[in-house]
Design a protein around this motif. Structure first.
Motif, short mmCIF file in Angstrom:
data_model
loop_
_atom_site.label_atom_id
_atom_site.label_comp_id
_atom_site.label_asym_id
_atom_site.label_seq_id
_atom_site.Cartn_x
_atom_site.Cartn_y
_atom_site.Cartn_z
N GLU A 57 13.31 -2.18 -3.76
CA GLU A 57 12.78 -3.42 -4.36
C GLU A 57 11.26 -3.50 -4.24
O GLU A 57 10.59 -4.02 -5.13
CB GLU A 57 13.41 -4.62 -3.65
CG GLU A 57 12.86 -5.95 -4.08
CD GLU A 57 13.34 -7.10 -3.20
OE1 GLU A 57 12.90 -8.23 -3.44
OE2 GLU A 57 14.15 -6.86 -2.27
N HIS A 58 10.71 -2.99 -3.15
CA HIS A 58 9.27 -3.08 -2.91
C HIS A 58 8.52 -1.80 -3.25
O HIS A 58 7.31 -1.72 -3.04
CB HIS A 58 9.00 -3.45 -1.45
CG HIS A 58 9.58 -4.77 -1.06
ND1 HIS A 58 9.28 -5.94 -1.71
CD2 HIS A 58 10.46 -5.10 -0.09
CE1 HIS A 58 9.95 -6.94 -1.15
NE2 HIS A 58 10.68 -6.44 -0.17
N ARG A 59 9.22 -0.82 -3.76
CA ARG A 59 8.58 0.46 -4.07
C ARG A 59 7.76 0.33 -5.35
O ARG A 59 8.21 -0.26 -6.33
CB ARG A 59 9.63 1.54 -4.22
CG ARG A 59 8.99 2.87 -4.48
CD ARG A 59 9.77 4.02 -3.89
NE ARG A 59 9.10 5.23 -4.34
CZ ARG A 59 9.58 6.04 -5.24
NH1 ARG A 59 10.76 5.83 -5.78
NH2 ARG A 59 8.88 7.10 -5.61
N LEU A 60 6.57 0.88 -5.31
CA LEU A 60 5.69 0.88 -6.48
C LEU A 60 5.93 2.18 -7.23
O LEU A 60 5.68 3.26 -6.69
CB LEU A 60 4.23 0.77 -6.04
CG LEU A 60 3.20 0.73 -7.16
CD1 LEU A 60 3.35 -0.55 -7.99
CD2 LEU A 60 1.79 0.81 -6.59
N HIS A 61 6.41 2.07 -8.43
CA HIS A 61 6.67 3.26 -9.23
C HIS A 61 5.41 3.63 -10.00
O HIS A 61 4.57 2.79 -10.29
CB HIS A 61 7.86 3.03 -10.16
CG HIS A 61 9.12 2.83 -9.39
ND1 HIS A 61 9.87 3.86 -8.89
CD2 HIS A 61 9.74 1.70 -8.97
CE1 HIS A 61 10.90 3.39 -8.23
NE2 HIS A 61 10.84 2.08 -8.25
N GLY A 62 5.27 4.90 -10.30
CA GLY A 62 4.07 5.39 -10.97
C GLY A 62 3.20 6.19 -10.02
O GLY A 62 2.18 6.73 -10.41
N CYS A 63 3.60 6.24 -8.76
CA CYS A 63 2.88 7.00 -7.76
C CYS A 63 3.71 8.22 -7.38
O CYS A 63 4.92 8.12 -7.26
CB CYS A 63 2.66 6.16 -6.49
SG CYS A 63 1.76 4.66 -6.76
N GLN A 64 3.05 9.35 -7.19
CA GLN A 64 3.76 10.53 -6.71
C GLN A 64 4.18 10.33 -5.26
O GLN A 64 5.26 10.71 -4.85
CB GLN A 64 2.88 11.76 -6.84
CG GLN A 64 3.57 13.03 -6.42
CD GLN A 64 2.71 14.26 -6.63
OE1 GLN A 64 1.56 14.17 -7.02
NE2 GLN A 64 3.27 15.41 -6.35
N SER A 65 3.30 9.72 -4.48
CA SER A 65 3.61 9.40 -3.09
C SER A 65 4.52 8.17 -3.05
O SER A 65 4.62 7.42 -4.02
CB SER A 65 2.32 9.07 -2.33
OG SER A 65 1.42 10.12 -2.41
N MET A 66 5.13 7.97 -1.91
CA MET A 66 5.91 6.75 -1.71
C MET A 66 4.93 5.63 -1.37
O MET A 66 4.12 5.75 -0.45
CB MET A 66 6.91 6.93 -0.56
CG MET A 66 7.95 8.01 -0.82
SD MET A 66 9.10 7.56 -2.13
CE MET A 66 10.10 6.35 -1.30
N VAL A 67 5.00 4.55 -2.14
CA VAL A 67 4.16 3.38 -1.91
C VAL A 67 5.06 2.16 -1.98
O VAL A 67 5.88 2.03 -2.90
CB VAL A 67 3.03 3.27 -2.98
CG1 VAL A 67 2.26 1.96 -2.81
CG2 VAL A 67 2.10 4.46 -2.89
N TRP A 68 4.89 1.29 -1.01
CA TRP A 68 5.62 0.03 -1.00
C TRP A 68 4.59 -1.09 -0.98
O TRP A 68 3.59 -1.01 -0.26
CB TRP A 68 6.52 -0.09 0.22
CG TRP A 68 7.59 0.96 0.27
CD1 TRP A 68 8.85 0.87 -0.28
CD2 TRP A 68 7.51 2.23 0.90
NE1 TRP A 68 9.53 2.04 -0.01
CE2 TRP A 68 8.73 2.89 0.70
CE3 TRP A 68 6.50 2.90 1.62
CZ2 TRP A 68 9.00 4.15 1.19
CZ3 TRP A 68 6.75 4.17 2.10
CH2 TRP A 68 8.00 4.79 1.89
N ILE A 69 4.86 -2.15 -1.75
CA ILE A 69 3.94 -3.29 -1.79
C ILE A 69 4.74 -4.58 -1.85
O ILE A 69 5.73 -4.67 -2.58
CB ILE A 69 2.94 -3.17 -2.97
CG1 ILE A 69 1.91 -4.30 -2.91
CG2 ILE A 69 3.66 -3.09 -4.31
CD1 ILE A 69 0.70 -4.09 -3.80
N VAL A 70 4.32 -5.55 -1.05
CA VAL A 70 4.97 -6.85 -0.98
C VAL A 70 3.91 -7.92 -1.22
O VAL A 70 2.96 -8.04 -0.44
CB VAL A 70 5.65 -7.06 0.39
CG1 VAL A 70 6.23 -8.46 0.50
CG2 VAL A 70 6.72 -6.01 0.63
N PRO A 71 4.06 -8.69 -2.31
CA PRO A 71 3.13 -9.80 -2.53
C PRO A 71 3.59 -11.03 -1.75
O PRO A 71 4.78 -11.22 -1.51
CB PRO A 71 3.23 -10.04 -4.04
CG PRO A 71 4.62 -9.62 -4.39
CD PRO A 71 4.98 -8.52 -3.41
#
Length: 148
Positions: A57-71
């Motif tokens: 749910e918090h994963r940012l797609h479009g990145c090769q690395s794993m990135v999570w973002i929560v606003p």
């Protein structure tokens, strides 16, 4: 949201002041190996990101690395909590949060990420990292638009 980690952002009073500080700091370094090391060091300064938030749910797609973002939003400001499994990407996240986290939606929408070009990131990042940074900046902007 409960148990939200404390955020150091914003460090500067305005997004423009944050971009000015970033430009000044990166100007101290004479080559990109030093700048990459500084990015890595900045990434290590990101606030703790709860393991429970590392979900699809918090994963940012479009990145090769794993990135999570929560606003996170209150009546006036948007804050972002984010982390990556990549040290350089974590540094890119730190810079974006420094400019945009803890700001009003209007401030976010009025601020183009000029620092990216000004410090040479747009020329130095691999295409996959550039795409990931663009996805991060678009996510922040979209959240501001939703709340403006």
């Amino acid at each position: 949201m409960t148990d939200t980690p404390a955020s150091p952002f914003p460090l500067e009073p305005t997004p423009q002041a944050a971009q000015d500080a970033i430009r000044e700091e990166f100007g101290f370094f004479s080559d990109w190996s030093e700048r990459y090391q500084y990015l890595i060091d900045l990434g290590r300064k990101l606030p703790e990101f709860p393991e429970a938030w590392k979900t699809e749910e918090h994963r940012l797609h479009g990145c090769q690395s794993m990135v999570w973002i929560v606003p996170e939003a209150d009546r006036e400001r948007l804050r972002f909590h984010a982390v990556s499994d990549s040290t350089i990407v974590s540094g890119l996240i730190y810079l974006a949060l420094r400019v945009y986290s803890g700001r009003t939606p209007a401030e976010i929408l009025a601020t183009d990420p000029d620092y990216v070009g000004d410090i040479g990131l747009s020329r130095q990042l691999s295409p996959t990292r550039s795409n990931g940074l663009a996805a991060l900046l678009a996510f922040i902007r979209n959240e501001a638009e939703r709340r403006a």
